[in-house]
Design an enzyme around this catalytic site. Structure first.
Site, PDB file in Angstrom:
ATOM      1  CB  CYS A  49      23.651  62.616 -14.506  1.00  0.00           C
ATOM      2  SG  CYS A  49      25.013  63.106 -13.981  1.00  0.00           S
ATOM      3  CB  SER A 124      29.213  66.326  -7.894  1.00  0.00           C
ATOM      4  OG  SER A 124      28.005  67.544  -7.821  1.00  0.00           O
TER       5      SER A 124
END
Length: 441
Positions: A49, A124
């Site tokens: 994502c 992340s």
């Protein structure tokens, strides 16, 4: 030679990452072409994502910029996202910016350091999240099934997984249960009822849906209904003691829900503004009925929080403009992601650096594999020749001794001649030093 070509949320906006990841199927379809065009043999694709990355094992001496150009060419023609950006002019003409411009190439240790940091959650949106470790594991497994991995890539990804576990064990990053899902649910909790009282609809049955359901359960949520257009909702829900939404009943379920979590990752949105507005209207009518008011009397249902965890948007951004609906997407989550403790991040990077150094040593040792193979092959040739000279049947001690002496003499012949040649060339000391390495005192 190890290369990585990548873009992440640090290099590109989520819309560009969405367009890059739309080309996942094409990159896999053309993986043999990539390997052939770069005179290499290995390709691993990691698309999540918040990143799009291609890891390549190519021939030594390959121009890294050529590898970058090959990957850019593969993804450059990816079509625009089916959703326009919020507020975009519908009449605007022409394609958007080239998403491949965000891709950058890393070589050798830099590529390894990047992957080890990624696998450890250091790159992340939510620093330290553990979901990426599973995504890295699935990436190498997918390459294995596709037949595009190599020994070098297998060792690289195995070290990445070991590094991820070392960071988890050696820092406090994982102790806080940090994850994209966790941040999303924390944001949703600001508007939703307490989790033990909340009614949730979960759209999707993949690994992210499983992580979302586990996070909901950990918060005390028990009323979770699962929807899947693929027909897997029944199996998914039954295995996890949840309830499946009957086919065709998604909007009815949403009308009764407090929170919708979508992580299907479809090419087209699962929910658009008109559908959600219809569900909200149904919820309003039910609220009126429960309150005993006449139909048409304004009774507002409880707010609806819609969480879109998919990179390829499951939810049309216009849903956020529907009255009584709050939309949380990856952009919102990124803006609210908590910062990790500096000490933990520094320790994690030390662990990554140690892993890179260890991997470099292993890689350097493996570079001698061709020489070792040639050496063993030569010994085998000489041995086979001597065995062929032995008589058939029992061999006497004298015959065995003669065979072993011939074997030793044959093996020593080439190094002996090389020693004399080195002396004649004035390189005797180099030869002696090499001999000490081979046969230390």
């Amino acid at each position: 030679m190890l290369l990585s070509v990548s873009a992440s949320h640090r290099d590109a906006d989520l819309a560009d990452l969405e367009r890059l990841s739309s080309g996942v199927g094409r990159v896999w379809a053309d993986a043999p072409l990539v390997a052939h065009g770069l005179d290499g043999a290995g390709v691993v694709l990691l698309a999540t994502c918040n990143r799009f990355e291609v890891y390549l094992d190519v021939a030594d001496g390959t121009d890294p910029q050529r590898a970058l150009a090959v990957v850019r060419d593969l993804v450059r023609t990816v079509p625009e996202s089916p959703l326009a950006a919020p507020g975009a002019d519908d009449d605007a003409a022409g394609p958007g910016p080239d998403p491949s411009a965000a891709l950058r190439v890393r070589v050798g240790d830099d590529a390894a350091r990047h992957l080890f940091g990624v696998a450890s959650g250091l790159d992340s949106i939510v620093v330290g999240e553990r979901e990426i470790a599973g995504q890295v594991r699935r990436a190498i497994a997918a390459a294995r099934r596709a037949g595009t991995t190599t020994g070098a890539l297998e060792r690289l990804f195995a070290q990445a997984q070991r590094t991820s576990r070392a960071v988890e064990a050696g820092t406090g990053l994982a102790a806080a249960g940090r994850s994209v899902v966790g941040v999303a649910l924390d944001l949703a909790a600001r508007s939703a009822p307490p989790w033990p009282l909340a009614r949730v609809v979960l759209i999707g049955t993949g690994s992210y849906a499983g992580a979302s359901l586990a996070a909901l359960r950990a918060r005390g949520c028990t009323d979770v209904r699962v929807h899947s257009e693929s027909g897997r909702a029944e199996e998914f829900a039954r295995a996890r003691e949840a309830e499946a939404v009957p086919p065709g009943e998604l909007l009815t379920a949403i009308a009764d829900a407090d929170v919708v979590v979508s992580c299907r990752g479809s090419v087209r949105p699962v929910l658009d503004a008109a559908a959600v507005a219809g569900a909200r209207a149904a919820a309003e009518r039910r609220a009126e009925e429960r309150a005993g008011h006449a139909v048409g009397t304004a009774v507002q249902p409880r707010p609806l929080v819609v969480v879109d965890l998919a990179l390829h948007r499951d939810v049309d951004p216009a849903v956020g403009s529907v009255d009584g609906v709050e939309l949380l997407d990856l952009g919102t989550i990124r803006a609210h992601a908590p910062a990790a403790a500096t000490r933990d991040v520094e320790r994690a990077r030390e662990i990554v650096d140690d892993a890179v150094a260890q991997h470099a040593l292993v890689r350097a040792a493996r570079e001698m594999d061709p020489a070792i193979t040639r050496l063993r092959g030569r010994v085998r040739e000489v041995l086979d020749a001597e065995v062929g000279r032995l008589p058939v049947g029992p061999v006497s001690r004298e015959d065995a001794e003669r065979a072993l002496h011939r074997l030793a003499a044959t093996l020593a012949h080439a190094p002996t001649e090389a020693a004399r040649e080195a002396a004649r060339a004035g390189r005797g000391e180099e030869y002696v030093e090499a001999l000490r390495l081979l046969f230390p005192d």
